[in-house]
Design an enzyme around this catalytic site. Structure first.
Site, PDB file in Angstrom:
ATOM      1  N   ARG A  37       0.835  -1.208   0.000  1.00 23.28           N
ATOM      2  CA  ARG A  37       0.000   0.000   0.000  1.00 23.28           C
ATOM      3  C   ARG A  37       0.866   1.253   0.000  1.00 23.28           C
ATOM      4  O   ARG A  37       0.528   2.255  -0.628  1.00 23.28           O
ATOM      5  CB  ARG A  37      -0.930  -0.006   1.218  1.00 23.28           C
ATOM      6  N   GLN A  65     -10.566   9.808   5.593  1.00 14.90           N
ATOM      7  CA  GLN A  65     -10.462   8.410   5.994  1.00 14.90           C
ATOM      8  C   GLN A  65      -9.332   7.715   5.241  1.00 14.90           C
ATOM      9  O   GLN A  65      -8.995   6.572   5.563  1.00 14.90           O
ATOM     10  CB  GLN A  65     -11.780   7.695   5.704  1.00 14.90           C
ATOM     11  N   ASN A  66      -8.777   8.397   4.257  1.00 14.33           N
ATOM     12  CA  ASN A  66      -7.749   7.791   3.410  1.00 14.33           C
ATOM     13  C   ASN A  66      -6.378   7.876   4.072  1.00 14.33           C
ATOM     14  O   ASN A  66      -6.085   8.821   4.803  1.00 14.33           O
ATOM     15  CB  ASN A  66      -7.712   8.488   2.055  1.00 14.33           C
ATOM     16  N   HIS A 110      -7.614   7.942  10.113  1.00 16.43           N
ATOM     17  CA  HIS A 110      -7.253   6.524  10.081  1.00 16.43           C
ATOM     18  C   HIS A 110      -5.751   6.301   9.911  1.00 16.43           C
ATOM     19  O   HIS A 110      -5.321   5.189   9.615  1.00 16.43           O
ATOM     20  CB  HIS A 110      -8.013   5.801   8.971  1.00 16.43           C
ATOM     21  N   CYS A 138      13.828   1.760  15.072  1.00 17.85           N
ATOM     22  CA  CYS A 138      13.195   3.067  15.222  1.00 17.85           C
ATOM     23  C   CYS A 138      14.253   4.160  15.172  1.00 17.85           C
ATOM     24  O   CYS A 138      15.267   4.071  15.876  1.00 17.85           O
ATOM     25  CB  CYS A 138      12.447   3.131  16.547  1.00 17.85           C
ATOM     26  N   CYS A 153      14.558   5.578  19.035  1.00 18.17           N
ATOM     27  CA  CYS A 153      15.066   4.798  20.176  1.00 18.17           C
ATOM     28  C   CYS A 153      15.871   3.567  19.786  1.00 18.17           C
ATOM     29  O   CYS A 153      16.484   2.929  20.646  1.00 18.17           O
ATOM     30  CB  CYS A 153      13.903   4.390  21.081  1.00 18.17           C
ATOM     31  N   ALA A 169     -15.829  12.181  -8.575  1.00 21.58           N
ATOM     32  CA  ALA A 169     -15.318  13.251  -7.714  1.00 21.58           C
ATOM     33  C   ALA A 169     -14.525  14.277  -8.513  1.00 21.58           C
ATOM     34  O   ALA A 169     -14.588  15.478  -8.225  1.00 21.58           O
ATOM     35  CB  ALA A 169     -14.448  12.651  -6.615  1.00 21.58           C
TER      36      ALA A 169
END
Length: 239
Positions: A59, A95-96, A113, A140, A143, A223
């Site tokens: 994604r 919401q995307n 989200h 990370c 840390c 849209a």
């Protein structure tokens, strides 16, 4: 619409579909023969973190390749124009998990989200922009712990910044929903929240959503066609 001062805009998968991003539940909600719920829950991440990381790696790559379309660009134009008008507020709640609103130029965007190009460290609670893979267990940046997960709200988790959203809805004169199914709560209930505070409510969608009956007005179509036309109307009325 001349008396409209405060606007809240909710956007869903339909606005980004025209940029080539598949909706989360495309093809019956399956991904590599797994139900979406099996790659988008905390339980799924504990059970099979490699599968979940592969899903979000894919994604993330899709978001990087996508480009804003005329609907994103029109909302960015509205955002810029509204910012120049004293005493007016505008908030784009999406919401995307893509960053197409921001790349189009919108500044006031709230990702309820989460974001595909962000990671969350479960060890130190830091968040970082991230465009690469998480499959190889990178540390990370804050840390050093190997505890990064996608910065995404999964099923069963609370959407981000709900207090801010409800406060904006309470002040809104106009609530507009773009490209949403009207099936996923709490976002599906925003129209009722806004209406209860006296806002006019408008739906711009490819087809009627499950919550269409709650809106004062529904306009149906792509849209990329509906949103620029609606923005032109709002800006003309505000002059």
């Amino acid at each position: 619409m001349a008396d409209i001062r405060n606007i809240v805009i909710l956007t869903g998968a339909g606005i980004s579909a025209e940029s080539g991003l598949r909706t989360f539940r495309a093809e019956d909600g399956l991904w590599e023969d797994y139900p979406v719920e099996d790659v988008a829950t905390p339980e799924a991440f504990r059970r099979d973190p490699e599968l979940v990381q592969r899903f979000y790696d894919a994604r993330r790559a899709g978001v990087r390749e996508a480009q804003p379309n005329p609907a994103h660009e029109a909302l960015a134009r509205l955002d810029r124009a509204w910012a120049q008008m004293p005493g007016r507020e505008l908030l784009i709640v999406t919401q995307n998990i893509d960053d197409l609103h921001e790349r189009a130029g919108a500044a006031r965007v709230l990702h309820m989200h989460g974001e595909a190009l962000s990671v969350w460290c479960m060890a130190c609670d830091a968040r970082h922009r991230w465009e690469g893979t998480l499959l190889d267990g990178p540390p990370c940046p804050s840390c050093g712990a190997v505890a990064l997960r996608p910065d995404i709200v999964w099923f069963g988790e609370m959407p981000y910044r709900m207090d801010e959203i409800f406060a904006a809805l309470a002040r809104a004169d106009l609530f507009v929903s773009i490209g949403t199914s009207g099936a996923v709560y709490p976002a599906a209930g925003f129209v009722q929240q806004a209406a209860a505070h006296g806002a006019r409510t408008v739906e711009l969608n490819l087809e009627r959503s499950q919550g269409s009956h709650w809106f004062d007005e529904s306009r149906l179509g792509p849209a990329s066609v509906l949103v620029p036309a609606w923005v032109d109307e709002v800006l003309e009325a505000a002059r």
